[in-house]
Design a protein around this motif. Structure first.
Motif, PDB file in Angstrom:
ATOM      1  N   LYS A   1       0.739  -1.298   0.017  1.00 17.35           N
ATOM      2  CA  LYS A   1       0.115   0.059   0.091  1.00 17.35           C
ATOM      3  C   LYS A   1       0.818   1.296  -0.016  1.00 17.35           C
ATOM      4  O   LYS A   1       0.591   1.991  -0.772  1.00 17.35           O
ATOM      5  N   MET A   2       1.949   1.138   0.728  1.00 20.93           N
ATOM      6  CA  MET A   2       2.850   2.483   0.843  1.00 20.93           C
ATOM      7  C   MET A   2       3.547   2.752  -0.540  1.00 20.93           C
ATOM      8  O   MET A   2       3.432   3.648  -0.948  1.00 20.93           O
ATOM      9  N   GLY A   3       3.824   1.558  -1.205  1.00 19.33           N
ATOM     10  CA  GLY A   3       4.593   1.517  -2.607  1.00 19.33           C
ATOM     11  C   GLY A   3       3.549   2.189  -3.482  1.00 19.33           C
ATOM     12  O   GLY A   3       3.919   3.008  -4.376  1.00 19.33           O
ATOM     13  N   ASN A   4       2.389   1.796  -3.405  1.00 19.18           N
ATOM     14  CA  ASN A   4       1.159   2.434  -4.383  1.00 19.18           C
ATOM     15  C   ASN A   4       1.072   3.724  -4.094  1.00 19.18           C
ATOM     16  O   ASN A   4       0.940   4.490  -4.960  1.00 19.18           O
ATOM     17  N   VAL A   5       0.806   4.121  -2.944  1.00 18.38           N
ATOM     18  CA  VAL A   5       0.608   5.574  -2.680  1.00 18.38           C
ATOM     19  C   VAL A   5       1.629   6.331  -3.049  1.00 18.38           C
ATOM     20  O   VAL A   5       1.615   7.467  -3.744  1.00 18.38           O
ATOM     21  N   PHE A   6       3.016   5.919  -2.769  1.00 20.51           N
ATOM     22  CA  PHE A   6       3.969   6.637  -3.283  1.00 20.51           C
ATOM     23  C   PHE A   6       4.145   6.908  -4.977  1.00 20.51           C
ATOM     24  O   PHE A   6       3.984   7.990  -5.260  1.00 20.51           O
ATOM     25  N   GLU A   7       3.845   5.803  -5.331  1.00 14.43           N
ATOM     26  CA  GLU A   7       3.836   5.640  -7.061  1.00 14.43           C
ATOM     27  C   GLU A   7       2.675   6.815  -7.492  1.00 14.43           C
ATOM     28  O   GLU A   7       3.157   7.658  -8.553  1.00 14.43           O
ATOM     29  N   ARG A   8       1.594   6.703  -6.936  1.00 11.56           N
ATOM     30  CA  ARG A   8       0.526   7.388  -7.466  1.00 11.56           C
ATOM     31  C   ARG A   8       0.685   8.922  -7.060  1.00 11.56           C
ATOM     32  O   ARG A   8       0.158   9.605  -7.944  1.00 11.56           O
ATOM     33  N   THR A   9       1.251   9.280  -5.803  1.00  9.73           N
ATOM     34  CA  THR A   9       1.526  10.350  -5.450  1.00  9.73           C
ATOM     35  C   THR A   9       2.439  11.176  -6.603  1.00  9.73           C
ATOM     36  O   THR A   9       2.326  12.252  -6.940  1.00  9.73           O
ATOM     37  N   ILE A  10       3.455  10.437  -7.023  1.00  6.51           N
ATOM     38  CA  ILE A  10       4.407  10.878  -7.814  1.00  6.51           C
ATOM     39  C   ILE A  10       3.727  11.003  -9.085  1.00  6.51           C
ATOM     40  O   ILE A  10       3.838  11.951  -9.908  1.00  6.51           O
ATOM     41  N   ILE A  11       3.156  10.300  -9.742  1.00  6.09           N
ATOM     42  CA  ILE A  11       2.556  10.543 -10.840  1.00  6.09           C
ATOM     43  C   ILE A  11       1.239  11.540 -10.970  1.00  6.09           C
ATOM     44  O   ILE A  11       1.395  12.160 -11.872  1.00  6.09           O
ATOM     45  N   ASP A  12       0.668  11.639  -9.707  1.00  5.65           N
ATOM     46  CA  ASP A  12      -0.225  12.900  -9.723  1.00  5.65           C
ATOM     47  C   ASP A  12       0.440  14.144  -9.817  1.00  5.65           C
ATOM     48  O   ASP A  12       0.019  15.069 -10.182  1.00  5.65           O
ATOM     49  N   ASN A  13       1.682  14.095  -9.013  1.00  5.43           N
ATOM     50  CA  ASN A  13       2.398  15.249  -9.350  1.00  5.43           C
ATOM     51  C   ASN A  13       2.950  15.942 -10.361  1.00  5.43           C
ATOM     52  O   ASN A  13       2.953  16.991 -10.729  1.00  5.43           O
ATOM     53  N   ILE A  14       3.426  14.856 -11.128  1.00  5.40           N
ATOM     54  CA  ILE A  14       4.041  14.966 -12.278  1.00  5.40           C
ATOM     55  C   ILE A  14       2.854  15.552 -13.262  1.00  5.40           C
ATOM     56  O   ILE A  14       3.175  16.440 -14.132  1.00  5.40           O
ATOM     57  N   SER A  15       1.705  14.765 -13.263  1.00  5.77           N
ATOM     58  CA  SER A  15       0.666  15.207 -14.254  1.00  5.77           C
ATOM     59  C   SER A  15       0.167  16.585 -13.748  1.00  5.77           C
ATOM     60  O   SER A  15      -1.030  17.125 -14.412  1.00  5.77           O
ATOM     61  N   GLU A  16       0.664  17.186 -12.773  1.00  2.00           N
ATOM     62  CA  GLU A  16      -0.187  18.246 -12.191  1.00  2.00           C
ATOM     63  C   GLU A  16      -1.731  17.946 -11.917  1.00  2.00           C
ATOM     64  O   GLU A  16      -2.712  18.926 -12.220  1.00  2.00           O
ATOM     65  N   CYS A  17      -1.960  16.789 -11.548  1.00  2.00           N
ATOM     66  CA  CYS A  17      -3.397  16.502 -11.249  1.00  2.00           C
ATOM     67  C   CYS A  17      -3.630  17.105 -10.124  1.00  2.00           C
ATOM     68  O   CYS A  17      -2.994  16.972  -9.041  1.00  2.00           O
ATOM     69  N   ASP A  18      -4.958  17.578  -9.881  1.00  2.00           N
ATOM     70  CA  ASP A  18      -5.334  18.185  -8.458  1.00  2.00           C
ATOM     71  C   ASP A  18      -6.082  16.866  -7.543  1.00  2.00           C
ATOM     72  O   ASP A  18      -7.171  16.856  -7.032  1.00  2.00           O
ATOM     73  N   ALA A  19      -5.045  16.143  -7.043  1.00  2.00           N
ATOM     74  CA  ALA A  19      -5.629  14.903  -6.404  1.00  2.00           C
ATOM     75  C   ALA A  19      -5.239  15.405  -4.881  1.00  2.00           C
ATOM     76  O   ALA A  19      -4.605  16.007  -4.537  1.00  2.00           O
ATOM     77  N   ARG A  20      -6.254  14.562  -4.030  1.00  2.00           N
ATOM     78  CA  ARG A  20      -6.150  14.904  -2.907  1.00  2.00           C
ATOM     79  C   ARG A  20      -4.911  13.920  -2.070  1.00  2.00           C
ATOM     80  O   ARG A  20      -4.455  13.102  -2.780  1.00  2.00           O
ATOM     81  N   TRP A  21      -4.563  14.582  -1.048  1.00  2.00           N
ATOM     82  CA  TRP A  21      -3.471  14.154  -0.368  1.00  2.00           C
ATOM     83  C   TRP A  21      -3.818  12.615   0.132  1.00  2.00           C
ATOM     84  O   TRP A  21      -4.873  12.395   0.524  1.00  2.00           O
TER      85      TRP A  21
END
Length: 168
Positions: free
Chosen positions: A45-65
């Motif tokens: 779950k940690m690895g998934n969250v780290f990866e998803r957060t990186i992708i969201d930040n790179i994509s400048e996606c307005d994702a929730r923390w």
């Protein structure tokens, strides 16, 4: 793993299952702690969250923390350091073919920042992390040369928060 984000950019990200394997090895061999199915599930779950957060930040996606609140002793700090070291290694292995991914770790105390940077460097087997705070001698040119930046919460608020507010 190569992840394509946008039309032309490619990033080398740490695959969550590779992180779980490395974390299991670190936990059992280096720390000499027993592993378990619930721990490995948490680390995935940690690895998934780290990866998803990186992708969201790179994509400048307005994702929730995403907030993980595992119990004490489940590997949160060790996992953050190991993932950071693994990401730095991936950046080095990409040999300029893929865009590097930087890591920012924020912690409370100056000593913790220094200790985390040192731990990431040991795990990576190279000088890939630096601590930046009121007592460090690092400047903007210094920190730009590292894959992992560890800052105190105070430094984060003082130096980055004003920039974040003006962008929003």
């Amino acid at each position: 793993m190569t992840t394509v984000i946008g039309m032309h950019e490619q990033y080398a990200l740490v695959p969550p299952l590779e992180f779980v394997s490395a974390m299991t090895d670190h936990w059992t061999q280096t720390l000499r702690m027993p592993s378990s199915s619930p721990l490995r599930s948490l680390w995935q779950k940690m690895g998934n969250v780290f990866e998803r957060t990186i992708i969201d930040n790179i994509s400048e996606c307005d994702a929730r923390w995403k907030v993980l609140q595992p119990p004490t002793g489940s590997g949160k700090t060790q996992g953050a350091c190991l993932y950071s070291a693994m990401q730095a290694k991936r950046n080095r292995d990409a040999l300029g073919n893929l865009k590097p991914v930087g890591v920012l770790l924020v912690t409370r105390l100056i000593k913790q920042a220094d200790d985390l940077a040192a731990q990431v460097n040991v795990m990576a087997g190279a000088n890939v992390a630096v601590a930046h705070h009121s007592k460090s001698e690092t400047d903007a040119d210094d920190i730009g040369r590292y894959d992992v930046l560890v800052v105190t919460h105070q430094a984060f608020v003082k130096e980055l928060a004003p920039q974040i507010r003006t962008v929003a």
